[in-house]
Design a protein around this motif. Structure first.
Motif, PDB file in Angstrom:
ATOM      1  N   ARG A  60       0.827  -1.206   0.000  1.00  0.00           N
ATOM      2  CA  ARG A  60       0.000   0.000   0.000  1.00  0.00           C
ATOM      3  C   ARG A  60       0.858   1.251   0.000  1.00  0.00           C
ATOM      4  O   ARG A  60       0.562   2.215  -0.707  1.00  0.00           O
ATOM      5  N   LEU A  61       1.926   1.250   0.802  1.00  0.00           N
ATOM      6  CA  LEU A  61       2.850   2.391   0.800  1.00  0.00           C
ATOM      7  C   LEU A  61       3.469   2.583  -0.580  1.00  0.00           C
ATOM      8  O   LEU A  61       3.541   3.710  -1.087  1.00  0.00           O
ATOM      9  N   ALA A  62       3.918   1.497  -1.186  1.00  0.00           N
ATOM     10  CA  ALA A  62       4.536   1.583  -2.507  1.00  0.00           C
ATOM     11  C   ALA A  62       3.537   2.104  -3.528  1.00  0.00           C
ATOM     12  O   ALA A  62       3.873   2.973  -4.350  1.00  0.00           O
ATOM     13  N   TYR A  63       2.315   1.636  -3.482  1.00  0.00           N
ATOM     14  CA  TYR A  63       1.291   2.098  -4.418  1.00  0.00           C
ATOM     15  C   TYR A  63       1.030   3.593  -4.254  1.00  0.00           C
ATOM     16  O   TYR A  63       1.005   4.341  -5.232  1.00  0.00           O
ATOM     17  N   VAL A  64       0.834   4.026  -3.022  1.00  0.00           N
ATOM     18  CA  VAL A  64       0.517   5.434  -2.759  1.00  0.00           C
ATOM     19  C   VAL A  64       1.665   6.333  -3.205  1.00  0.00           C
ATOM     20  O   VAL A  64       1.457   7.335  -3.899  1.00  0.00           O
ATOM     21  N   PHE A  65       2.892   5.986  -2.841  1.00  0.00           N
ATOM     22  CA  PHE A  65       4.008   6.871  -3.166  1.00  0.00           C
ATOM     23  C   PHE A  65       4.401   6.799  -4.645  1.00  0.00           C
ATOM     24  O   PHE A  65       4.859   7.792  -5.200  1.00  0.00           O
ATOM     25  N   CYS A  66       4.216   5.656  -5.295  1.00  0.00           N
ATOM     26  CA  CYS A  66       4.434   5.603  -6.747  1.00  0.00           C
ATOM     27  C   CYS A  66       3.413   6.480  -7.460  1.00  0.00           C
ATOM     28  O   CYS A  66       3.751   7.202  -8.401  1.00  0.00           O
ATOM     29  N   LYS A  67       2.178   6.418  -7.014  1.00  0.00           N
ATOM     30  CA  LYS A  67       1.132   7.248  -7.601  1.00  0.00           C
ATOM     31  C   LYS A  67       1.456   8.732  -7.409  1.00  0.00           C
ATOM     32  O   LYS A  67       1.346   9.526  -8.350  1.00  0.00           O
ATOM     33  N   ILE A  68       1.891   9.098  -6.229  1.00  0.00           N
ATOM     34  CA  ILE A  68       2.239  10.492  -5.958  1.00  0.00           C
ATOM     35  C   ILE A  68       3.433  10.910  -6.809  1.00  0.00           C
ATOM     36  O   ILE A  68       3.436  11.987  -7.410  1.00  0.00           O
ATOM     37  N   GLY A  69       4.454  10.080  -6.876  1.00  0.00           N
ATOM     38  CA  GLY A  69       5.635  10.407  -7.657  1.00  0.00           C
ATOM     39  C   GLY A  69       5.368  10.495  -9.147  1.00  0.00           C
ATOM     40  O   GLY A  69       5.969  11.296  -9.856  1.00  0.00           O
ATOM     41  N   LEU A  70       4.432   9.705  -9.632  1.00  0.00           N
ATOM     42  CA  LEU A  70       4.129   9.677 -11.056  1.00  0.00           C
ATOM     43  C   LEU A  70       3.217  10.824 -11.484  1.00  0.00           C
ATOM     44  O   LEU A  70       3.401  11.410 -12.543  1.00  0.00           O
ATOM     45  N   LEU A  71       2.250  11.161 -10.667  1.00  0.00           N
ATOM     46  CA  LEU A  71       1.209  12.093 -11.083  1.00  0.00           C
ATOM     47  C   LEU A  71       1.388  13.523 -10.590  1.00  0.00           C
ATOM     48  O   LEU A  71       0.617  14.397 -10.987  1.00  0.00           O
ATOM     49  N   THR A  72       2.347  13.781  -9.747  1.00  0.00           N
ATOM     50  CA  THR A  72       2.518  15.129  -9.223  1.00  0.00           C
ATOM     51  C   THR A  72       3.360  15.958 -10.176  1.00  0.00           C
ATOM     52  O   THR A  72       4.455  15.578 -10.557  1.00  0.00           O
ATOM     53  N   VAL A  73       2.820  17.111 -10.541  1.00  0.00           N
ATOM     54  CA  VAL A  73       3.524  18.048 -11.407  1.00  0.00           C
ATOM     55  C   VAL A  73       3.803  19.296 -10.581  1.00  0.00           C
ATOM     56  O   VAL A  73       2.930  19.793  -9.888  1.00  0.00           O
ATOM     57  N   GLY A  74       5.032  19.785 -10.625  1.00  0.00           N
ATOM     58  CA  GLY A  74       5.353  21.015  -9.910  1.00  0.00           C
ATOM     59  C   GLY A  74       6.486  20.871  -8.925  1.00  0.00           C
ATOM     60  O   GLY A  74       6.787  21.797  -8.193  1.00  0.00           O
ATOM     61  N   GLY A  75       7.113  19.714  -8.867  1.00  0.00           N
ATOM     62  CA  GLY A  75       8.267  19.552  -7.990  1.00  0.00           C
ATOM     63  C   GLY A  75       7.912  18.980  -6.634  1.00  0.00           C
ATOM     64  O   GLY A  75       6.778  18.601  -6.366  1.00  0.00           O
ATOM     65  N   GLY A  76       8.930  18.970  -5.793  1.00  0.00           N
ATOM     66  CA  GLY A  76       8.799  18.332  -4.492  1.00  0.00           C
ATOM     67  C   GLY A  76       7.810  19.006  -3.561  1.00  0.00           C
ATOM     68  O   GLY A  76       7.089  18.346  -2.822  1.00  0.00           O
ATOM     69  N   LEU A  77       7.770  20.325  -3.576  1.00  0.00           N
ATOM     70  CA  LEU A  77       6.846  21.019  -2.685  1.00  0.00           C
ATOM     71  C   LEU A  77       5.392  20.785  -3.072  1.00  0.00           C
ATOM     72  O   LEU A  77       4.510  20.851  -2.215  1.00  0.00           O
ATOM     73  N   ALA A  78       5.141  20.506  -4.334  1.00  0.00           N
ATOM     74  CA  ALA A  78       3.768  20.221  -4.762  1.00  0.00           C
ATOM     75  C   ALA A  78       3.295  18.867  -4.256  1.00  0.00           C
ATOM     76  O   ALA A  78       2.091  18.615  -4.203  1.00  0.00           O
ATOM     77  N   MET A  79       4.214  17.984  -3.892  1.00  0.00           N
ATOM     78  CA  MET A  79       3.853  16.659  -3.393  1.00  0.00           C
ATOM     79  C   MET A  79       3.339  16.693  -1.958  1.00  0.00           C
ATOM     80  O   MET A  79       2.570  15.813  -1.561  1.00  0.00           O
TER      81      MET A  79
END
Length: 104
Positions: A6-25
Motif C-alpha cells: 500500500r505504501l509503494a502504491y501510494v508513493f508511486c502514484k504520488i511520484g508519477l502524477l505530481t507536477v510542480g516539484g517536491g513542494l507540490a507533493m
C-alpha cells in the motif's frame, strides 16, 4: 493488502502524477495519509517539520519519515520493518521520476 504494498502504491502514484516539484507533493502526501487514516494532521505536521530540518529534498524526506511512521504503526516493536517502510516510501516516490528520465 500488505502495508508495504500500500505504501509503494501510494508513493508511486504520488511520484508519477505530481507536477510542480517536491513542494507540490506535500499536500498530496498529507491528503493520502489523512484519507487512509494512517496518521492525523498533527502527526503529519510533526513529520513535515522534521523533513524540513533534514538535508535533502523535502518531498523525499517526507516520504521517508511517513513510510517509517506507517510501518512502525502497523508493526509495533519491530524496528527492521519500520526501516523497511522508510525505504519503501523513499524508493517508491523516486522510481517514477527515475524511470521517466532514464527512458527518455
Amino acid at each position: 493488502m500488505n502495508v508495504f504494498l500500500r505504501l509503494a502504491y501510494v508513493f508511486c502514484k504520488i511520484g508519477l502524477l505530481t507536477v510542480g516539484g517536491g513542494l507540490a507533493m506535500i499536500p498530496i502526501i498529507q491528503h493520502e495519509m489523512l484519507a487512509r487514516g494512517w496518521m492525523d494532521n498533527e502527526q503529519f505536521l510533526n513529520i513535515l517539520g522534521i523533513a524540513q530540518m533534514t538535508p535533502g529534498p523535502m518531498s523525499v524526506n517526507t516520504a521517508t519519515f511517513v513510510g517509517y511512521r506507517v510501518a512502525a504503526a502497523a508493526h509495533p516493536g519491530s524496528m527492521p520493518l519500520a526501516v523497511l517502510g522508510a525505504l519503501v516510501g523513499t524508493v517508491a516516490v523516486c522510481v517514477p521520476s527515475l524511470l521517466c528520465v532514464n527512458l527518455m
